[in-house]
Scaffold this active site. Structure first.
Site, PDB file in Angstrom:
ATOM      1  N   THR A 205      -0.597   9.762  -1.012  1.00 62.54           N
ATOM      2  CA  THR A 205       0.377   9.386  -1.884  1.00 62.54           C
ATOM      3  C   THR A 205       0.842  10.049  -2.964  1.00 62.54           C
ATOM      4  OG1 THR A 205      -0.113   7.161  -1.363  1.00 62.54           O
ATOM      5  CG2 THR A 205       0.944   7.152  -3.342  1.00 62.54           C
TER       6      THR A 205
ATOM      7  N   GLU B   3       2.017   7.529   3.400  1.00 64.64           N
ATOM      8  CA  GLU B   3       0.788   6.917   3.812  1.00 64.64           C
ATOM      9  C   GLU B   3      -0.522   7.991   3.804  1.00 64.64           C
ATOM     10  OE1 GLU B   3      -2.333   4.045   5.025  1.00 64.64           O
ATOM     11  OE2 GLU B   3      -1.110   4.730   3.438  1.00 64.64           O
TER      12      GLU B   3
ATOM     13  N   ASP C   9      -1.075   0.761   7.408  1.00 66.25           N
ATOM     14  CA  ASP C   9      -1.363   0.042   6.303  1.00 66.25           C
ATOM     15  C   ASP C   9      -1.575  -1.565   6.360  1.00 66.25           C
ATOM     16  OD1 ASP C   9      -2.221   1.537   4.149  1.00 66.25           O
ATOM     17  OD2 ASP C   9      -0.216   1.331   2.901  1.00 66.25           O
TER      18      ASP C   9
ATOM     19  N   SER D   6      -1.307  -0.922  -2.545  1.00 68.50           N
ATOM     20  CA  SER D   6      -2.045  -0.688  -3.821  1.00 68.50           C
ATOM     21  C   SER D   6      -1.173   0.166  -4.613  1.00 68.50           C
ATOM     22  CB  SER D   6      -3.564   0.054  -3.406  1.00 68.50           C
ATOM     23  OG  SER D   6      -4.081  -0.861  -2.718  1.00 68.50           O
TER      24      SER D   6
ATOM     25  N   GLY E 297      -3.684   7.355  -4.141  1.00 67.48           N
ATOM     26  CA  GLY E 297      -5.225   7.223  -3.929  1.00 67.48           C
ATOM     27  C   GLY E 297      -5.517   6.130  -3.066  1.00 67.48           C
TER      28      GLY E 297
END
Length: 573
Positions: free
Chosen positions: A391, A411, A431, A451, A472
């Site tokens: 990312t 991703e 994901d 996230s 991350g």
């Protein structure tokens, strides 16, 4: 008296937002001086590659808005940092409007095709497909959203023509750019995507040798695509020849995807209200579900009820309390957050609920926590999501004080390793939870939980105080919260806060940068039950900015290739 007055003003400001956590029971830490207004006619860009930052700055110099510059930054990142993001992926943009002081989220997350099924990532034996197999398959690709999202935001907030935002990226793709050390390292890795046929072909020079750092890499296919995108708008991506090639590519192989041209044509970004909550004398605003902004806000609300700020980064107890708060947050986030109805957003940051969770934080690590029951929640659900760490994040502030904090992704590194028109296709379907249950189970049209938490920081009067974010995977929440503590509680320059060691605590796992902590901290953590291991949770890519004394204090993560730059737009330089 100043702090009291500020706190009262903050409480009033938050009355129409998500709940504000009650004042912590411990004495508050020394606070950073309230940020001042954004410098007049100053521009700021922080991005993961110097060419991407320069593309954004070039747009600002021409009078473009923060969103205009964001389009240019993303177009360049897709070329020079393809391991992390690209036109074949998705993104969340958190935008601050200096005139209205409103914060809006543009959701460009990928969606599951209409033909997706809950068990599509299970094998014939009913067990999850191994990730290295799934990630290379056509089933891994969700309908990409970043281009449509950027086009919508630019239509609403742009000052320049869409067609004029791609020149720097077209030139770099056509003429070539210098391969960075990080791109060279990933292109030569043994990872499944880097060894996929499309990636192998792209990263070889005319002599058949793998490229390396310092080489010049050209991408004429991407230059041609950007020319069509500039001329035709987002339909160049979602209809016509590029759409046909995307569908054909994802349908190849042993595990073909279900995506159709109709899925691409039907994609629509979503405009959402940011979820906001107070922290000390500031307001933090981040994306709502299906992203995890509420997780970040809950974590910071629990931190506010500890004495971390009064301790400092060389105190192992501070890190133990941080780890325990992180574990509590992840337990709740994993159980409740997804692209589903009934996510208890208000309940997760309800003051009484936050207090009950913060009361579990001690000076020693306890057993792995289980999810709590926030107000408005249904029964906590099992989650089996394995979110990996590819990312990128960038920040733009224009001369009018408008700001963009945007996290963008394909991703995993190089997505599926499959390319169309010079860009990589995402593997965002991985994901989702491979197991068809819980809030992040696959369903047609659904967006996988993220996230990504591109965050905007406001003063109590809703003027801009700063922005922050990171790549991350599921560690993003840890990276961003660590830096916020460094900036606000420990009053560090942004670059120093970003460089603080990473510690990611989730369930029974404690990962981090064991060689970067102050002397004695790792041993002190071990004495208190936090057995820190090197490994996952170290590859942050934070970018942040905080306004101090009428100036931008910006920073880029030293772990990656990024830069943070301020320019004086009144002088056109």
């Amino acid at each position: 008296m100043r702090i009291l007055a500020t706190s009262l003003a903050l409480a009033a400001t938050l009355a129409g937002c998500a709940p504000r956590a009650a004042a912590p029971s411990v004495a508050p830490a020394p606070l950073s001086p309230p940020a001042t207004a954004a410098p007049a006619r100053q521009g700021f860009v922080a991005a993961a590659h110097p060419l991407a930052a320069e593309a954004g700055l070039a747009v600002l110099r021409r009078g473009g808005s923060a969103v205009d510059a964001a389009v240019a930054v993303q177009a360049m990142l897709s070329l020079v940092e393809p391991q992390s993001s690209g036109m074949g992926g998705g993104a969340f943009m958190t935008r601050y409007d200096a005139k209205t002081r409103a914060v809006t989220v543009y959701d460009g997350r990928e969606t599951a095709p209409a033909g997706a099924t809950p068990d599509m990532l299970l094998g014939p034996d009913g067990k999850p497909i191994p990730f290295p197999v799934a990630v290379l398959s056509g089933r891994a690709t969700g309908v990409p959203g970043v281009v449509r999202m950027l086009a919508l935001a630019q239509q609403r907030h742009g000052k320049l023509r869409w067609a004029d935002l791609f020149g720097e990226s077209i030139a770099a793709a056509q003429n070539g750019f210098i391969v960075s050390p990080r791109l060279g390292r990933f292109a030569n890795s043994n990872g499944p995507q880097a060894t996929a046929p499309d990636a192998v072909a792209y990263f070889r020079n005319a002599r058949g040798e793998k490229i390396k750092a310092g080489d010049t890499l050209k991408n004429p296919a991407y230059a041609a695509f950007l020319r069509r995108l500039a001329a035709q708008g987002p339909d160049a991506m979602y209809r016509g020849e590029t759409a046909r090639r995307i569908v054909a590519r994802v349908r190849q192989g042993e595990l073909p995807g279900a995506m159709t041209e109709a899925d691409l044509a039907a994609y629509r970004p979503v405009v959402r209200e940011a979820v906001c909550n107070g922290y000390r004398v500031y307001i933090l605003c981040a994306p709502p579900p299906p992203s995890s902004g509420v997780g970040l806000l809950q974590l910071m609300a629990m931190i506010e009820r500890t004495d971390i700020g009064a301790r400092g980064s060389d105190d192992p107890v501070a890190w133990v309390k941080y780890a325990e708060a992180s574990r509590l947050m992840y337990a709740d986030r994993d159980a409740y957050v997804g692209d589903v109805a009934g996510v208890p957003v208000k309940g997760l940051i309800d003051p009484a609920y936050v207090a009950s969770r913060a009361a579990l934080i001690g000076e020693r690590a306890g057993p792995p926590p289980v999810a709590g029951t926030p107000p408005g929640a249904v029964t906590a659900r099992i989650d089996a999501t394995d979110e990996v760490a590819g990312t990128s994040h960038f920040i733009v502030i224009d001369g009018d004080g408008n700001a963009v904090s945007m996290t963008t992704t394909v991703e995993s590194y190089f997505g599926t390793g499959r390319m169309v028109d010079g860009f990589f296709l995402n593997n965002q379907m991985t994901d989702f939870s491979f197991v068809p249950e819980g809030p992040n189970a696959i369903a047609p049209g659904k967006r996988p939980r993220s996230s990504m938490v591109p965050t905007v920081i406001l003063n109590s009067d809703r003027t801009l105080a700063g922005a922050i974010g990171s790549p991350g995977g599921n560690a993003i929440l840890g990276y961003v919260s660590k830096a916020l503590i460094g900036i606000i509680d420990w009053n560090l320059p942004v670059a120093n806060a970003i460089a603080l060691p990473n510690l990611i605590a989730r369930g029974s796992s404690f990962n981090g940068e064991v060689d970067k902590f102050a002397p004695g901290v790792v041993a002190g953590l071990a004495e208190r039950g936090v057995m820190l291991r090197a490994g996952q949770g170290e590859d942050s890519g934070l970018h942040g900015v905080f306004i101090r004394g009428g100036r931008f204090d910006g920073g880029a993560d030293p772990r990656r290739d990024g830069v943070a730059r301020t320019i004086d737009l009144s002088k056109g330089q």
